[in-house]
Motif scaffolding. Sequence first.
Motif, mmCIF file in Angstrom:
data_model
loop_
_atom_site.group_PDB
_atom_site.id
_atom_site.type_symbol
_atom_site.label_atom_id
_atom_site.label_comp_id
_atom_site.label_asym_id
_atom_site.label_seq_id
_atom_site.Cartn_x
_atom_site.Cartn_y
_atom_site.Cartn_z
ATOM 1 N N LEU A 199 -12.270 26.452 90.199
ATOM 2 C CA LEU A 199 -13.697 27.293 89.608
ATOM 3 C C LEU A 199 -14.461 26.910 90.901
ATOM 4 N N PHE A 200 -15.088 28.114 91.587
ATOM 5 C CA PHE A 200 -16.585 28.486 92.348
ATOM 6 C C PHE A 200 -17.256 29.336 92.043
ATOM 7 N N PHE A 201 -18.854 28.282 92.791
ATOM 8 C CA PHE A 201 -20.034 29.344 91.961
ATOM 9 C C PHE A 201 -21.050 29.072 93.479
ATOM 10 N N ILE A 232 -10.261 31.188 90.689
ATOM 11 C CA ILE A 232 -9.516 32.406 91.197
ATOM 12 C C ILE A 232 -8.213 30.606 91.283
ATOM 13 N N CYS A 233 -7.025 31.906 90.988
ATOM 14 C CA CYS A 233 -5.556 30.778 90.710
ATOM 15 C C CYS A 233 -4.693 31.005 91.603
ATOM 16 N N PHE A 239 -21.625 26.753 97.965
ATOM 17 C CA PHE A 239 -20.637 26.887 96.467
ATOM 18 C C PHE A 239 -20.024 25.884 96.739
ATOM 19 N N VAL A 240 -19.641 25.238 95.050
ATOM 20 C CA VAL A 240 -19.314 24.192 94.827
ATOM 21 C C VAL A 240 -17.781 24.443 93.950
ATOM 22 N N ARG A 241 -16.779 23.501 94.498
ATOM 23 C CA ARG A 241 -15.725 23.821 93.992
ATOM 24 C C ARG A 241 -14.982 22.834 93.316
ATOM 25 N N THR A 242 -14.492 22.865 92.163
ATOM 26 C CA THR A 242 -13.867 22.385 91.303
ATOM 27 C C THR A 242 -11.999 23.098 91.117
ATOM 28 N N LYS A 243 -11.325 21.564 90.649
ATOM 29 C CA LYS A 243 -10.270 22.539 89.614
ATOM 30 C C LYS A 243 -10.376 22.379 88.232
ATOM 31 N N VAL A 244 -10.474 23.645 87.575
ATOM 32 C CA VAL A 244 -9.840 24.052 86.025
ATOM 33 C C VAL A 244 -8.816 24.280 85.851
ATOM 34 N N TYR A 301 -10.430 17.502 83.642
ATOM 35 C CA TYR A 301 -9.379 18.445 84.112
ATOM 36 C C TYR A 301 -8.611 18.792 82.636
ATOM 37 N N ASN A 302 -7.940 17.803 82.350
ATOM 38 C CA ASN A 302 -7.946 17.191 80.468
ATOM 39 C C ASN A 302 -8.769 17.498 79.718
ATOM 40 N N ALA A 303 -9.927 17.046 79.850
ATOM 41 C CA ALA A 303 -11.068 18.045 78.436
ATOM 42 C C ALA A 303 -11.234 18.931 78.459
ATOM 43 N N LEU A 304 -10.661 20.088 79.793
ATOM 44 C CA LEU A 304 -11.610 20.910 79.997
ATOM 45 C C LEU A 304 -9.741 21.937 79.372
ATOM 46 N N GLN A 305 -8.915 21.668 79.650
ATOM 47 C CA GLN A 305 -7.425 22.098 78.983
ATOM 48 C C GLN A 305 -7.757 21.059 77.622
ATOM 49 N N ASN A 306 -8.097 20.598 76.494
ATOM 50 C CA ASN A 306 -8.306 20.839 75.687
ATOM 51 C C ASN A 306 -9.225 21.627 75.053
ATOM 52 N N ASN A 307 -9.751 21.853 75.778
ATOM 53 C CA ASN A 307 -11.070 22.870 75.362
ATOM 54 C C ASN A 307 -12.422 22.180 74.664
ATOM 55 N N LYS A 308 -12.416 20.582 75.818
ATOM 56 C CA LYS A 308 -13.714 20.559 75.450
ATOM 57 C C LYS A 308 -14.829 20.508 76.634
ATOM 58 N N GLY A 309 -16.047 20.211 76.419
ATOM 59 C CA GLY A 309 -16.903 20.554 77.871
ATOM 60 C C GLY A 309 -16.830 19.543 78.990
ATOM 61 N N VAL A 310 -17.517 19.624 80.106
ATOM 62 C CA VAL A 310 -17.545 18.545 80.553
ATOM 63 C C VAL A 310 -19.409 18.679 81.589
ATOM 64 N N ILE A 311 -19.185 17.381 81.930
ATOM 65 C CA ILE A 311 -20.728 17.456 82.900
ATOM 66 C C ILE A 311 -20.179 17.401 84.371
#
Length: 193
Positions: free
Chosen positions: A73-75, A61-62, A35-40, A12-22
């Motif tokens: 994030l959902f997909f 979705i916020c 569906f896959v769901r994760t916090k962003v 979460y922090n990496a994305l908040q700091n504009n870094k990618g994650v796996i």
Amino acid sequence: MNVSASFCGQSYNALQNNKGVILSVYNPAQGRTTFVRTKVPHGNIEVTDSNKKAISDASVICANATDTTDCDLFFKYTFDGYSLNFFYINPSSNSILVTPQPLSNGKVFDINSNQKFTINTLQTFTLTYGSGKTFEYTFEYNYYPAYQSTNGCDDQSSGAYIFRPTNDTIAGSINYDVILNGQYWEANGFIQI
């Protein structure tokens, strides 16, 4: 499924700091589409699978319109049976944030070609499937009289019991005034109310 930003704070922090994650997802069952769901932290994200193929139906979705840092994030993805899959989540200049819509009486959600979900009065819902078979749902609060000790020996005043009825009889019910007084989000085969 990561539904709390504190569950995996580093991603979460990496994305908040504009870094990618796996993101790794293990499918412990037979092949399926789910569906896959994760916090962003925001909606400016792009998702690709391990073959670098873009996940075009990814949506963010916020749930709290005033806090765009608390998002999901959902997909949808088709997983092989008993497989480990990797997805690349990267910051993007394009937003995949879904805008909420107000709920209204008579709103129909098409689940698939054979099923639909209808909000009748914001108090009742109807699920229709097949050749016109329907189920109607109404929500109400049921309540029971609480257990009261008759002597000091069987007192349960520890606070450990959240719900302890005196018997199995419903004492009464209270209808919801309005069940859904809010919004819904609809994107790429996913609906959140």
